[in-house]
Design an enzyme around this catalytic site. Sequence first.
Site, PDB file in Angstrom:
ATOM      1  N   ASP A 178      71.533  32.822  41.956  1.00 32.86           N
ATOM      2  CA  ASP A 178      71.956  31.994  40.830  1.00 32.86           C
ATOM      3  C   ASP A 178      73.383  32.292  40.373  1.00 32.86           C
ATOM      4  OD1 ASP A 178      69.475  30.741  40.869  1.00 32.86           O
ATOM      5  OD2 ASP A 178      68.600  32.198  39.505  1.00 32.86           O
ATOM      6  N   GLY A 223      58.603  18.769  43.183  1.00 37.33           N
ATOM      7  CA  GLY A 223      59.548  17.907  43.881  1.00 37.33           C
ATOM      8  C   GLY A 223      60.109  16.767  43.050  1.00 37.33           C
ATOM      9  N   SER A 224      60.186  16.939  41.721  1.00 34.66           N
ATOM     10  CA  SER A 224      60.773  15.844  40.943  1.00 34.66           C
ATOM     11  C   SER A 224      62.271  15.722  41.210  1.00 34.66           C
ATOM     12  CB  SER A 224      60.476  16.003  39.451  1.00 34.66           C
ATOM     13  OG  SER A 224      61.150  17.111  38.924  1.00 34.66           O
ATOM     14  N   ARG A 274      62.034  38.769  55.532  1.00 32.97           N
ATOM     15  CA  ARG A 274      62.768  37.604  55.043  1.00 32.97           C
ATOM     16  C   ARG A 274      63.663  37.004  56.139  1.00 32.97           C
ATOM     17  NH1 ARG A 274      63.074  36.323  49.632  1.00 32.97           N
ATOM     18  NH2 ARG A 274      62.233  38.243  48.790  1.00 32.97           N
ATOM     19  N   ASN A 308      72.288  24.367  45.024  1.00 33.42           N
ATOM     20  CA  ASN A 308      71.049  24.671  44.300  1.00 33.42           C
ATOM     21  C   ASN A 308      71.116  24.073  42.903  1.00 33.42           C
ATOM     22  OD1 ASN A 308      68.553  26.077  43.688  1.00 33.42           O
ATOM     23  ND2 ASN A 308      69.775  27.534  42.496  1.00 33.42           N
ATOM     24  N   HIS A 321      69.610  24.817  39.015  1.00 29.08           N
ATOM     25  CA  HIS A 321      69.004  25.891  38.228  1.00 29.08           C
ATOM     26  C   HIS A 321      68.834  25.407  36.789  1.00 29.08           C
ATOM     27  CE1 HIS A 321      68.047  30.028  37.168  1.00 29.08           C
ATOM     28  NE2 HIS A 321      68.818  29.879  36.109  1.00 29.08           N
ATOM     29  N   GLU A 345      68.339  17.392  34.857  1.00 31.67           N
ATOM     30  CA  GLU A 345      68.468  17.771  36.273  1.00 31.67           C
ATOM     31  C   GLU A 345      68.456  16.524  37.147  1.00 31.67           C
ATOM     32  OE1 GLU A 345      66.014  21.016  37.724  1.00 31.67           O
ATOM     33  OE2 GLU A 345      65.660  21.712  35.687  1.00 31.67           O
ATOM     34  N   GLU A 376      74.494  36.293  45.989  1.00 27.53           N
ATOM     35  CA  GLU A 376      73.932  36.746  44.712  1.00 27.53           C
ATOM     36  C   GLU A 376      73.114  35.588  44.139  1.00 27.53           C
ATOM     37  OE1 GLU A 376      77.563  36.656  45.036  1.00 27.53           O
ATOM     38  OE2 GLU A 376      77.163  38.460  46.211  1.00 27.53           O
TER      39      GLU A 376
END
Length: 223
Positions: A153, A20-21, A73, A115, A117, A182, A151
């Site tokens: 990433d 969780g940084s 899922r 997101n 990545h 990040e 799809e």
Amino acid sequence: MTVEPVRQPLRIAVLISGGGSNLQALMDGCASGLIPGQIVLVISNNPDAFGLERAKKQQIPTQVIDHRRFAVRASFDQVLAHALDEAGAELICLAGFMRVLTADFVHYYAGRLINIHPALLPAFPGIHVQRQAIEAGVRFSGATVHFVVPEVDAGPIIIQAVVPVLADDTHESLAARILRQEHRIYPLAVRWFAQGRLRLEQNRVHLLESEEDGELALIHPMG
Ligand code: GAR
């Protein structure tokens, strides 16, 4: 005289699986005012995620939705969506969330699901990407914040940061260098979203200009 309408702070939910940084960087961004928003819910699929402690420390509501309790899922995603909607989440940030989401879930939150990545997408999607970057011998890697599409990433890129890959890098040292970037770019991406400055046109994200923008340039590769 024009009166600006009072805008409510953006209601943000953060999905995590681990340390969780990045969540911390987003919480700090909200606290400092960089992000005109508030984190209303943190959800982890992993009951042992350290990020849960970080959120509790800031009195942010947390939920554990353990994916192992679900046979398929789609039912995990339904419970997830229910929690997010109950919290009134307007933006959902995946921050080290290591579950693939169904296309139904992604479509439902289209344009408000993002997101981060740890690679320069579209290079190195998937997992263990710092190791992949070293093995491929690339000289630069980095991090990408992007809108989520079904799809994995893929999806329109909001912001990227570039770091060098050094000759003696291990995947840990490269991961740490990327992670520091990040923590810079994720709050910025969320700030722009909250300010309503991101426009999605086909596969490209346009950042609407603001008075705070100067001339954009890379001045020093290590800067
Ligand atoms: C970060 O490097 C993030 O980019 C990555 O996991 C790490 C989580 O760190 N995410 C992915 O690989 C998603 N496919 P954190 O829990 O300290 O934020």
